[in-house]
Design an enzyme around this catalytic site. Structure first.
Site: not given
Lengths: 350, 350
Positions: A69, A123
């Site tokens: 991400d 994350e």
């Protein structure tokens, strides 16, 4: 996705697959697809995280981990390639690291270690969404290893430990009234000044740990308040992010923050522990010697903390200047991506 | 909706039809339905506003106007009836006024005036959404009249004129960075202090006009900023509402605000002119004499300003304490609703 291309081009391809936190399905699908036909890997999908493991029969297992991400775009999507750099959202944090790990996963059909490649989701947001958290819950054996390398941007050097992170909400309160008769209410926005005063007079602590200087921080990251254009607002909520050095536990950091904001409502949202430098650990010592790059402290929180908490030595080692992570002008040197790739390939192949 | 019931019960029924600005379809449908079969009224629907006109052939026409929308609920929906009061969202502003107007529209099958009843949408938000604005655009003859009564809450007295209202945005700017390396960015939230200082050191002007003391104001009504939990934010936007007295034009009020905030980005969102007291106008003088209640200045902006701008004398006269408008504990005396109704009915029937 074509893995057999220059690392720069592969990074650009990855940058151009939008994968803001909680929207990683597309990139996870492509990563899974690119790995699932390789005979030397066993691939497991958990939500939008992909785990690929070798089973060479070696005595030690290494984790190579990268998150899929990115933070939201800031006029930096899609990315571009220049003569020397890949620019754009996530080029530093951490599509270039993902490119290195993907290429290693494809090419290393043998190694002196067994290897677990972790490509995981979310994350960049609260811990509870973190892909490693979900893997821990569903099949925590997948995270077993003797040593973990987090491909977080370190500018191609080794960054040891990591700072911890707290996120909490502080609010200013008032009483609603019609804004034309404001004297019947109390404006919560007008009451923000003392909260800002606490933040603006905070002095960052910079402790030296195992010879490396860390640097704490206190940053407001969100603010939100107001009901309607003609109503005196009764509530403003500010989200604050505190970064603390590895000599402080999350519990002590929380106590410090509660003390600092003891005049205001305080609500803890998220706490992530720091990680020690690990420089007294034999495996880390050996890796540091083999890779032969400079060492620095990691200011950002990374999942090394998760492995450290499980008793597994872990370090940060990846391409990209961490000062450019989450920055509108994110850009990574292609040469640096290649260098990190070569160092890791050499170390894993020996 | 049953019109032939106590004014308190009718008010409660109206309160319990949710009609937050831009969500007025349900209440407009019911109002239209209740009026459309009356022989003495011609009913026109424009979006979610309902116009009902008599055509008695009198020489003068009076507008009786009330808005159907409310501000958002604040733990005060649905409403309740006590021995003496109707409580709940909009009971004051202005479902009780709507109840009065609806009952008059049903009962006054003759009058010494022709009457236009206006039940309109979206008064509580920016001017561009205001139902009267839309009626003006689509069929402005519907607003023709010699005198307008706005049923805004005035505690059963006559409130003259109204203050003007400006809404504008002021922003603090910075530079994004990862919050773990905050020293590479500039935090826009941390930079709010000087804006708050301007607001908190503002001293409200209280000019006396035609013998009535007005009271200006400067209130932040919304604040919004932040990108993600780990990003130093580069922008915070504050919406500010300035209320100014009838001795000041909207243009001068805007100049004053631009001067006050000249160190910051300034964006005008919405400007609504003030209205004079009108106390030198013959029709207003006559109405004041006939109704025989005390007089006070109107602090809130109301659509009297719209009629005043068109050269039509207008006053505010409705049930409900304006100090409770938009307040969580909104409540109106049933006796006051009945008094306003009786006064208007008597004046219109003579």
């Amino acid at each position: 996705m074509k893995i057999n291309q220059d690392l720069g081009d592969l990074t650009l391809d990855l940058v151009n697959i939008s994968s803001v936190s909680q929207d990683e399905k597309a990139i996870a699908d492509l990563v899974q697809e690119s790995l699932s036909n390789l005979n030397h890997l066993t691939v497991t999908r958990i939500a939008n995280s992909v785990v690929a493991q070798t089973n060479f029969g070696n005595s030690k297992r290494v984790v190579i981990a990268g998150h899929l991400d990115t933070v939201p775009a800031n006029n930096n999507f899609p990315g571009k390639k220049t003569d020397t750099d890949i620019t754009g959202l996530g080029s530093v944090d951490m599509k270039s690291g993902i490119a290195v790990a993907l290429k290693l996963a494809h090419e290393l059909t043998k190694s002196n270690f067994d290897i677990t490649y972790l490509f995981y989701e979310s994350e960049e947001i609260e811990t509870k969404f973190n892909g490693l958290e979900l893997i821990t819950k569903q099949n925590k054996d997948l995270l077993n290893c003797d040593f973990a390398i987090l491909m977080e941007p370190t500018n191609g050097i080794i960054e040891v430990g990591c700072q911890g992170s707290l996120r909490f909400e502080v609010s200013a309160k008032g009483n609603r009234a019609h804004s034309a008769r404001w004297w019947n209410g109390e404006n919560a926005i007008h009451a923000l000044s003392p909260i800002l005063e606490v933040i603006n007079s905070y002095e960052s602590r910079e402790p030296v740990i195992d010879g490396y200087k860390f640097r704490e921080g206190l940053q407001a990251v969100k603010i939100n308040g107001g009901v309607a254009g003609n109503v005196v607002p009764d509530l403003v909520t500010m989200t604050i992010n505190h970064r603390f050095a590895p000599d402080t536990t999350a519990k002590v950091a929380e106590e410090n923050m509660r003390k600092l904001f003891n005049n205001f409502d305080f609500k803890l949202m998220d706490a992530a522990s720091a990680a020690p430098t690990g420089l007294n650990n034999e495996l880390i010592k050996n890796f540091v010697q083999a890779i032969a790059t400079p060492i620095a402290p990691k200011f950002g929180w990374t999942d090394v903390a998760r492995f450290a908490a499980a008793g597994i030595p872990a370090i940060n080692f990846g391409p990209g200047d961490p000062n450019l992570a989450h920055h509108p002008s994110e850009a990574v040197k292609i040469k640096q991506i290649e260098d990190v790739y070569s160092s890791l390939k050499k170390w894993l192949s020996n």
